[in-house]
Write a protein that holds these residues in place. Structure first.
Motif, PDB file in Angstrom:
ATOM      1  N   ALA A 147       0.941  -1.296   0.071  1.00  0.00           N
ATOM      2  CA  ALA A 147       0.129   0.047  -0.007  1.00  0.00           C
ATOM      3  C   ALA A 147       0.812   1.330   0.072  1.00  0.00           C
ATOM      4  O   ALA A 147       0.659   2.396  -0.729  1.00  0.00           O
ATOM      5  CB  ALA A 147      -1.028  -0.045   1.104  1.00  0.00           C
ATOM      6  N   SER A 150       1.057   3.973  -3.238  1.00  0.00           N
ATOM      7  CA  SER A 150       0.482   5.334  -3.181  1.00  0.00           C
ATOM      8  C   SER A 150       1.594   6.397  -3.301  1.00  0.00           C
ATOM      9  O   SER A 150       1.638   7.477  -3.411  1.00  0.00           O
ATOM     10  CB  SER A 150       0.089   5.523  -1.847  1.00  0.00           C
ATOM     11  OG  SER A 150       1.022   5.236  -0.758  1.00  0.00           O
ATOM     12  N   PHE A 197      -1.355  -0.409 -10.068  1.00  0.00           N
ATOM     13  CA  PHE A 197      -2.048   0.374  -9.295  1.00  0.00           C
ATOM     14  C   PHE A 197      -2.049   1.776  -9.673  1.00  0.00           C
ATOM     15  O   PHE A 197      -0.862   2.376 -10.157  1.00  0.00           O
ATOM     16  CB  PHE A 197      -1.178   0.627  -7.983  1.00  0.00           C
ATOM     17  CG  PHE A 197      -1.364  -0.687  -7.005  1.00  0.00           C
ATOM     18  CD1 PHE A 197      -2.144  -0.844  -6.066  1.00  0.00           C
ATOM     19  CD2 PHE A 197      -0.510  -1.593  -7.302  1.00  0.00           C
ATOM     20  CE1 PHE A 197      -2.296  -1.897  -5.134  1.00  0.00           C
ATOM     21  CE2 PHE A 197      -0.677  -2.957  -6.548  1.00  0.00           C
ATOM     22  CZ  PHE A 197      -1.317  -3.015  -5.341  1.00  0.00           C
ATOM     23  N   GLY A 227      -2.748   5.011  -6.424  1.00  0.00           N
ATOM     24  CA  GLY A 227      -2.717   4.300  -5.279  1.00  0.00           C
ATOM     25  C   GLY A 227      -3.890   3.197  -5.020  1.00  0.00           C
ATOM     26  O   GLY A 227      -3.933   2.347  -4.223  1.00  0.00           O
ATOM     27  N   LYS A 228      -4.690   2.908  -6.119  1.00  0.00           N
ATOM     28  CA  LYS A 228      -5.648   2.021  -6.077  1.00  0.00           C
ATOM     29  C   LYS A 228      -5.392   0.887  -6.889  1.00  0.00           C
ATOM     30  O   LYS A 228      -5.018   1.007  -8.080  1.00  0.00           O
ATOM     31  CB  LYS A 228      -7.220   2.677  -6.484  1.00  0.00           C
ATOM     32  CG  LYS A 228      -7.867   3.683  -5.455  1.00  0.00           C
ATOM     33  CD  LYS A 228      -9.028   4.223  -6.157  1.00  0.00           C
ATOM     34  CE  LYS A 228      -9.488   5.134  -5.104  1.00  0.00           C
ATOM     35  NZ  LYS A 228      -9.295   6.564  -5.544  1.00  0.00           N
ATOM     36  N   PHE A 229      -5.536  -0.379  -6.413  1.00  0.00           N
ATOM     37  CA  PHE A 229      -5.591  -1.501  -7.355  1.00  0.00           C
ATOM     38  C   PHE A 229      -6.364  -1.467  -8.592  1.00  0.00           C
ATOM     39  O   PHE A 229      -7.563  -1.707  -8.263  1.00  0.00           O
ATOM     40  CB  PHE A 229      -5.431  -2.748  -6.417  1.00  0.00           C
ATOM     41  CG  PHE A 229      -5.386  -4.085  -6.998  1.00  0.00           C
ATOM     42  CD1 PHE A 229      -4.004  -4.268  -7.855  1.00  0.00           C
ATOM     43  CD2 PHE A 229      -6.367  -5.016  -6.866  1.00  0.00           C
ATOM     44  CE1 PHE A 229      -3.842  -5.730  -8.503  1.00  0.00           C
ATOM     45  CE2 PHE A 229      -6.262  -6.324  -7.799  1.00  0.00           C
ATOM     46  CZ  PHE A 229      -4.844  -6.448  -8.216  1.00  0.00           C
ATOM     47  N   VAL A 230      -5.690  -1.705  -9.596  1.00  0.00           N
ATOM     48  CA  VAL A 230      -6.509  -1.668 -10.802  1.00  0.00           C
ATOM     49  C   VAL A 230      -6.692  -3.206 -11.408  1.00  0.00           C
ATOM     50  O   VAL A 230      -7.867  -3.607 -11.737  1.00  0.00           O
ATOM     51  CB  VAL A 230      -5.858  -0.892 -11.859  1.00  0.00           C
ATOM     52  CG1 VAL A 230      -6.639  -1.106 -13.289  1.00  0.00           C
ATOM     53  CG2 VAL A 230      -5.817   0.443 -11.448  1.00  0.00           C
TER      54      VAL A 230
END
Length: 102
Positions: A5, A9, A69, A72-75
């Motif tokens: 994480a 980010s 990512f 910061g978000k998992f794609v």
């Protein structure tokens, strides 16, 4: 998981990859061709790569690489990224994350 994480980010686009993976190579090329300079973590060249791979598996990455990512978000993996690219959503995600300005 916290290290994943934290690393994810730090930049607009982060890719967890393996240097010998052809799908990882294809996804990295896709981002470069979009004008994006992603941060790349090569798990097979990192001393903590095995632990990061386990954390990616716990996140639901199957296969574990490439894991992308954005903002910061998992794609997702290569299939998810290619689907987003083909339906036009990837470019908007990259703009929203500040990875491109066009």
């Amino acid at each position: 998981m916290d290290s994943i994480a934290r690393l994810a980010s730090q930049k607009a686009v982060v890719i967890f990859s393996k240097s010998s993976c052809c799908m990882s190579y294809a996804i990295k090329r896709l981002f470069y061709e979009q004008g994006v300079s992603p941060t790349i973590h090569e798990l097979d060249q990192d001393t903590e790569g095995r632990e990061m791979e386990w954390a990616l598996m716990r996140l639901g990455c199957s296969p574990t690489v490439p894991a992308v990512f954005i903002g910061g978000k998992f794609v997702g993996s290569a299939n998810n990224v290619m689907t987003l690219h083909l339906n036009g959503s990837l470019k908007n995600m990259l703009k929203d994350a500040g990875a491109i300005w066009l």
